[in-house]
Write an enzyme that holds these catalytic residues in place. Sequence first.
Site, short mmCIF file in Angstrom:
data_model
loop_
_atom_site.label_atom_id
_atom_site.label_comp_id
_atom_site.label_asym_id
_atom_site.label_seq_id
_atom_site.Cartn_x
_atom_site.Cartn_y
_atom_site.Cartn_z
N HIS A 87 0.83 -1.21 0.00
CA HIS A 87 0.00 0.00 0.00
C HIS A 87 0.86 1.26 0.00
O HIS A 87 0.39 2.32 -0.40
CB HIS A 87 -1.02 -0.01 1.15
N ASP A 223 1.36 -7.83 2.13
CA ASP A 223 1.45 -6.38 1.93
C ASP A 223 2.91 -5.95 1.76
O ASP A 223 3.53 -5.43 2.69
CB ASP A 223 0.81 -5.67 3.11
N SER A 652 3.99 2.15 8.40
CA SER A 652 3.74 1.20 7.32
C SER A 652 5.03 0.93 6.56
O SER A 652 5.70 1.85 6.09
CB SER A 652 2.69 1.75 6.36
#
Length: 776
Positions: A87, A223, A652
């Site tokens: 992402h 991810d 992240s």
Amino acid sequence: MLKKILSFLLLVSLSVPFAAKADEGMWLPMLVKRLNYTDMQKKGLQLTAEEIYSVNNSSLKDAIVQFGGFCTGEFISPEGLLITNHHCGYGSIQSHSTTEHDYLTDGFWATSKDQELPNEGLFVDILVRMDDVTSKVLEGITPATTQEERAQLVAQRTKAIAQEASENNQYVTYVRDFYNGNEFYLFVYNRYTDVRLVGAPPQSVGKYGGDTDNWMWPRHTGDFSMFRVYMAPDGKPAPYSKTNVPYKPKHFLPISLSDKEQGDFAMVFGFPGRTKRFMTSHGLKLEVNQLNKSRIKLRDQKLNLWKEDMDKDAATRIKYASKYASTSNYYKYSIGQNAGIKRMHTIEGKIADEDKFQAWANADAQRKATYGNVLGDIASAYATIEKYNLGSIYLNEAVLGTEAMMLGYRFIPLYNSLKAGNAAATQKAIEDLRPRVESHFKDYNLPTDKKVFAAMMKAYSEDIAKDQQPEAFKSLVSKYKGNFSKLADYVYGNSFLMSEQKVNDFLKNPSQKKLEADPAFQLINAIMMNYVTNIAPKMAESNAILDKANRLYVAGLRLMNPDKVYYPDANSTLRLSYGTVKDYSPQDGVMYNYYTTLDGVMAKEDPTNEEFVVPAKLKQLYQAKDYGRYANSKGELVVNFITDNDITGGNSGSPVINGKGELMGLAFDGNWEAMTGDLVYDPDYKRCINVDIRYVLFIIDKYAGATNLIQEMTLVNDGNPGAADAATAEVKTKTPQAELLNATMEEANEKLRAGKTEFKIEKKKGDAKVKLQVKD
């Protein structure tokens, strides 16, 4: 059971994890030795403080980068190979995707460096050093210094310190305040702007579970995405060029293939965005009742309108994929945050803390003079802010949340320069606009944005106090009798800002008169001027009072509790948090395991739901149980795992590092039960959701066949006896001895898979000889 491997010994460390509390705090790595090192050792850290953070020698900090200014990444090879979340790389993947080459759906893998794709505007910042400059910034400033004078001095000094440290702009530098303005630190970075896309799984892997699973555990999401940083041949940062060479990091992370057990040490190293954990009860009420409620309402409308058009057209889906994902992220976060604050009785807890603070301040005359009015000033400031705060929120979420309005907003500097007759400023504004215009129209669908505009303007008209709305807007609403679809027809049908060709033609010969006549620009300019003249000044007065009061409140808290080590709020600077691999119980009668496997991916599969589609090849590998060296000691392929590390947005892509300094996963999410993380830490429920690095390697190697990338990495197996490849060794060189060893290990694996527990293997090639004996 396999007990020993002679001639190539695998040592297995067996330990009983101790009971440990969750560890709150996002700590500055330069202070680890003084504040946290002993506690980290007790939990399983085997590195020295110098190996974590060093200015003069290679250390973990040199492997960590701020990715694009909004995520974290880490080097995993000596050739500048970088890994982050899917992402985080989503915008770059999307920018290269077309209906003919849909890398979002199909994935992308560069099998050689010349296939790697450049990304204009993408950069990574690598920390050189951080310094405490508090004494320089606050020199001569006393309690008698007015807030206005203090603010001016701090701004001047921090700017001067950063400029001097940049060494004629060789480095990216800035000074950030900590503890609400009580301390200041300088940060010096090297910025590299040639960052190329190397690999990304299909979104059916990298975004598996989509919005349904976002912020949830259990998760089954791969991810990750991969990039490579390039530099000039002389080693300095340089713009994209075919002559650039891969960056040589001072440190890159070796990768652990070992199992993770409950209680194992885990460190997250990255760039958490913003936390507000010193916020008082008054601020929390505003967050819950105004910011979060408004964000939930407005983003829900926008997401539904986008999704409606994305489902109808593949090109629109690609254009809006990245925007939809980023908008959805904090829509769902706000829902969870409000629920968590209510469940934890956070506001009530803050009020209790504030009562203690007031009692402490009142108990001493000198303290009362300094701190006695602090909480009263905070309450008064928030009371004023509350009256105007909604206008600020709606400006960002509704007005500038409409793409055409955002484009119009970007034309305001050009308009101001034209109005002032400043030719140099006009030319600069045009140059700044051109790439923004190109980016805007590349991913723009006018009919979709027009519907969003109508919905957002309706909400703005209905929810913002009429005396805080510009007259031009109210007149337009009145003209169309509150019919916002007709208002949208007028604006979108008569503005040159809706056409890329017309915008570019205007930029060739811009005029003040034409901008003033454009209905879209008229509207955004009126709303912005109203905000600047009628709302912002009132907010600024109260914020100045609030800044001083908050600074004194935090200083008082630290003075009131001298034995407590306070960590500063996150502010997009490099931090580490430490904790352990840990399961949790979200509610009575439910216990969540600390890891998930590929079995769970298959259990969730739903070919009719785009969020839960499983690629055919992944199913084939699952059915054959062809996990290679990446299975755990039970033969399972672990997909995700959780730890109790303290993280927030910006983390992240952060590496999850074991006690030896090896990469064991990538942080990519938090759990629904602890969405209060930016405002308050939840010691019972807070979990960091991570993709297991072995699943990442499995996708790269077995699924994508990108073995060229695996060969760059340093893989470490501390021993998983009983796993399909318990005897695997990673050998980088291609000497005869290395080739023999690889062949020997492969044969040993086959025997282990077949259930053999005692065997010998001898191989010769020229002068090279390898002998392996396995005994049960």
